[in-house]
Scaffold this motif. Sequence first.
Motif, PDB file in Angstrom:
ATOM      1  N   GLY A 167       0.811  -1.232  -0.066  1.00  0.00           N
ATOM      2  CA  GLY A 167       0.086  -0.117  -0.079  1.00  0.00           C
ATOM      3  C   GLY A 167       0.754   1.263  -0.097  1.00  0.00           C
ATOM      4  N   SER A 168       1.830   0.977  -0.314  1.00  0.00           N
ATOM      5  CA  SER A 168       2.879   2.303  -0.415  1.00  0.00           C
ATOM      6  C   SER A 168       3.579   2.507  -1.824  1.00  0.00           C
ATOM      7  CB  SER A 168       3.890   2.344   0.646  1.00  0.00           C
ATOM      8  OG  SER A 168       4.899   1.150   0.377  1.00  0.00           O
ATOM      9  N   ILE A 169       3.682   3.808  -2.222  1.00  0.00           N
ATOM     10  CA  ILE A 169       4.433   4.347  -3.427  1.00  0.00           C
ATOM     11  C   ILE A 169       5.503   5.228  -3.084  1.00  0.00           C
ATOM     12  CG2 ILE A 169       4.096   5.286  -5.701  1.00  0.00           C
ATOM     13  CD1 ILE A 169       1.132   4.591  -5.645  1.00  0.00           C
ATOM     14  N   GLN A 170       6.797   4.779  -3.390  1.00  0.00           N
ATOM     15  CA  GLN A 170       7.928   5.514  -2.684  1.00  0.00           C
ATOM     16  C   GLN A 170       8.655   5.625  -4.053  1.00  0.00           C
ATOM     17  OE1 GLN A 170       9.350   4.836   1.377  1.00  0.00           O
ATOM     18  NE2 GLN A 170       7.996   3.139   1.483  1.00  0.00           N
ATOM     19  N   ILE A 171       9.003   7.126  -4.380  1.00  0.00           N
ATOM     20  CA  ILE A 171       9.742   7.389  -5.468  1.00  0.00           C
ATOM     21  C   ILE A 171      10.430   8.662  -5.137  1.00  0.00           C
ATOM     22  CG2 ILE A 171       9.787   7.793  -7.953  1.00  0.00           C
ATOM     23  CD1 ILE A 171       7.129   6.852  -8.162  1.00  0.00           C
ATOM     24  N   SER A 172      12.093   8.427  -5.389  1.00  0.00           N
ATOM     25  CA  SER A 172      12.789   9.731  -5.119  1.00  0.00           C
ATOM     26  C   SER A 172      13.853  10.143  -6.128  1.00  0.00           C
ATOM     27  CB  SER A 172      13.770   9.030  -3.956  1.00  0.00           C
ATOM     28  OG  SER A 172      14.496  10.081  -3.263  1.00  0.00           O
ATOM     29  N   LYS A 194      -7.321   6.202  -6.244  1.00  0.00           N
ATOM     30  CA  LYS A 194      -8.885   6.219  -6.317  1.00  0.00           C
ATOM     31  C   LYS A 194      -9.245   4.951  -5.805  1.00  0.00           C
ATOM     32  CE  LYS A 194      -8.915   9.842  -9.953  1.00  0.00           C
ATOM     33  NZ  LYS A 194      -9.126  10.102 -11.755  1.00  0.00           N
ATOM     34  N   GLU A 195      -8.484   4.032  -5.880  1.00  0.00           N
ATOM     35  CA  GLU A 195      -8.822   2.721  -5.674  1.00  0.00           C
ATOM     36  C   GLU A 195      -8.851   2.437  -4.142  1.00  0.00           C
ATOM     37  OE1 GLU A 195      -6.814   0.036  -7.816  1.00  0.00           O
ATOM     38  OE2 GLU A 195      -7.848   0.519  -9.734  1.00  0.00           O
ATOM     39  N   ASN A 196      -8.165   3.247  -3.440  1.00  0.00           N
ATOM     40  CA  ASN A 196      -7.985   3.461  -1.819  1.00  0.00           C
ATOM     41  C   ASN A 196      -7.033   2.459  -1.523  1.00  0.00           C
ATOM     42  OD1 ASN A 196      -9.613   5.786  -1.311  1.00  0.00           O
ATOM     43  ND2 ASN A 196     -11.598   4.385  -1.883  1.00  0.00           N
ATOM     44  N   SER A 197      -6.154   2.226  -2.365  1.00  0.00           N
ATOM     45  CA  SER A 197      -4.966   0.944  -2.267  1.00  0.00           C
ATOM     46  C   SER A 197      -3.664   1.644  -1.526  1.00  0.00           C
ATOM     47  CB  SER A 197      -4.993   0.287  -3.319  1.00  0.00           C
ATOM     48  OG  SER A 197      -4.586   0.908  -4.256  1.00  0.00           O
ATOM     49  N   LEU A 240       0.707   5.268   1.936  1.00  0.00           N
ATOM     50  CA  LEU A 240       1.961   6.006   1.961  1.00  0.00           C
ATOM     51  C   LEU A 240       2.307   6.359   0.414  1.00  0.00           C
ATOM     52  CD1 LEU A 240       5.124   5.652   3.960  1.00  0.00           C
ATOM     53  CD2 LEU A 240       5.356   6.318   1.564  1.00  0.00           C
ATOM     54  N   LEU A 241       1.988   7.820   0.166  1.00  0.00           N
ATOM     55  CA  LEU A 241       2.740   8.296  -1.214  1.00  0.00           C
ATOM     56  C   LEU A 241       3.933   9.375  -1.168  1.00  0.00           C
ATOM     57  CD1 LEU A 241       2.721   8.595  -4.315  1.00  0.00           C
ATOM     58  CD2 LEU A 241       0.584  10.484  -3.760  1.00  0.00           C
ATOM     59  N   SER A 242       5.159   8.748  -1.519  1.00  0.00           N
ATOM     60  CA  SER A 242       6.137   9.564  -1.388  1.00  0.00           C
ATOM     61  C   SER A 242       6.911   9.976  -2.610  1.00  0.00           C
ATOM     62  CB  SER A 242       7.142   8.935  -0.508  1.00  0.00           C
ATOM     63  OG  SER A 242       8.430   9.567  -0.443  1.00  0.00           O
ATOM     64  N   LEU A 243       6.903  11.371  -3.227  1.00  0.00           N
ATOM     65  CA  LEU A 243       7.558  11.682  -4.477  1.00  0.00           C
ATOM     66  C   LEU A 243       8.452  12.528  -4.192  1.00  0.00           C
ATOM     67  CD1 LEU A 243       3.878  12.326  -6.329  1.00  0.00           C
ATOM     68  CD2 LEU A 243       5.234  10.216  -6.310  1.00  0.00           C
TER      69      LEU A 243
END
Length: 307
Positions: free
Chosen positions: A4-9, A26-29, A32-35
């Motif tokens: 459930g996390s998206i981490q991009i650096s 939008k799918e509520n999945s 954690l969102l890290s850009l």
Amino acid sequence: MLPGSIQISGETLSSTEVKDICEGLKENSVRLLSLRGCHLSDRDFSQVCRSVSETHSLIQLNLNLGVLATINRVKQLAEALNGNRSIQSLFLHGSPLTDAGLALLNPALAMHPSLISLDLGDCMLADEGINLICGLLPPDGAKSGLKELTLSANPAVTSKGWARLAIAVAHSSQLRVLNLDYNPLGDHIAGMLAVAVSSSRTLEVLDLEGTGLTNQSAEILLDMVENYPTALMKLILVENNISGEIQQQICDLLSEGEEENGETRQLDGRSKNRNTWVPQRSKRDLVPQVVLMTSGLGDGLLTETEM
């Protein structure tokens, strides 16, 4: 990567990648969102903000290191926060926000129902920005406010601004962690902060690393922890002109107080499960006795893993 996390650096994101991120939100999945430090077009940033507004699962949003690069993006983030109800942690460290940008963002921050952790370090803030932040630290009896606040490396703030913050901290009903590292505070402001800490019933961690302190203010802080009961558990004083002996004395006293508090909770039958909360920013282990660690703020609060 956590489920459930998206981490991009530090990447340049394509429209396809942004589309995938938005679909996850939008799918509520996504929790954690890290850009952090990423580059994306204004159109793609707008799409991300719309998805943030609609999602119900997002707990932590990291836009550190220049993602929030323009006033227009600040406005879009404010609109996203107005629609969102789930975000607990917002990291904007290293954004050229300025007081003007914070003024646009502040109403959404103040009205957000879940936000408890905010990083505005190195955001080019000055006294007007600090005045706005004080409003996010409501006094005892008021609505819930921030539990963690990071204001590292905002050197344009004057002693007047820091004094106002100290007053707000003294009366805050929620604040547990305050990071003021790498601001030119000096001994005078440190003395004000000692009064604020002694008045607060909740502040557990105070980070004063690299803030221009000397033994003069350190002795005041030592007197505070030695003679007055506080909630303080960790005080970070590395990279200041303070003797190692005083730092060790402060550490020993805080450690003794923490052990006594733990024993009291067990004897009284009020021992609680406390989750370990790793702070958002790793600290160099220059003085082991002042490593920043705190107790959890709740099961829903995720830690930032990339700072």
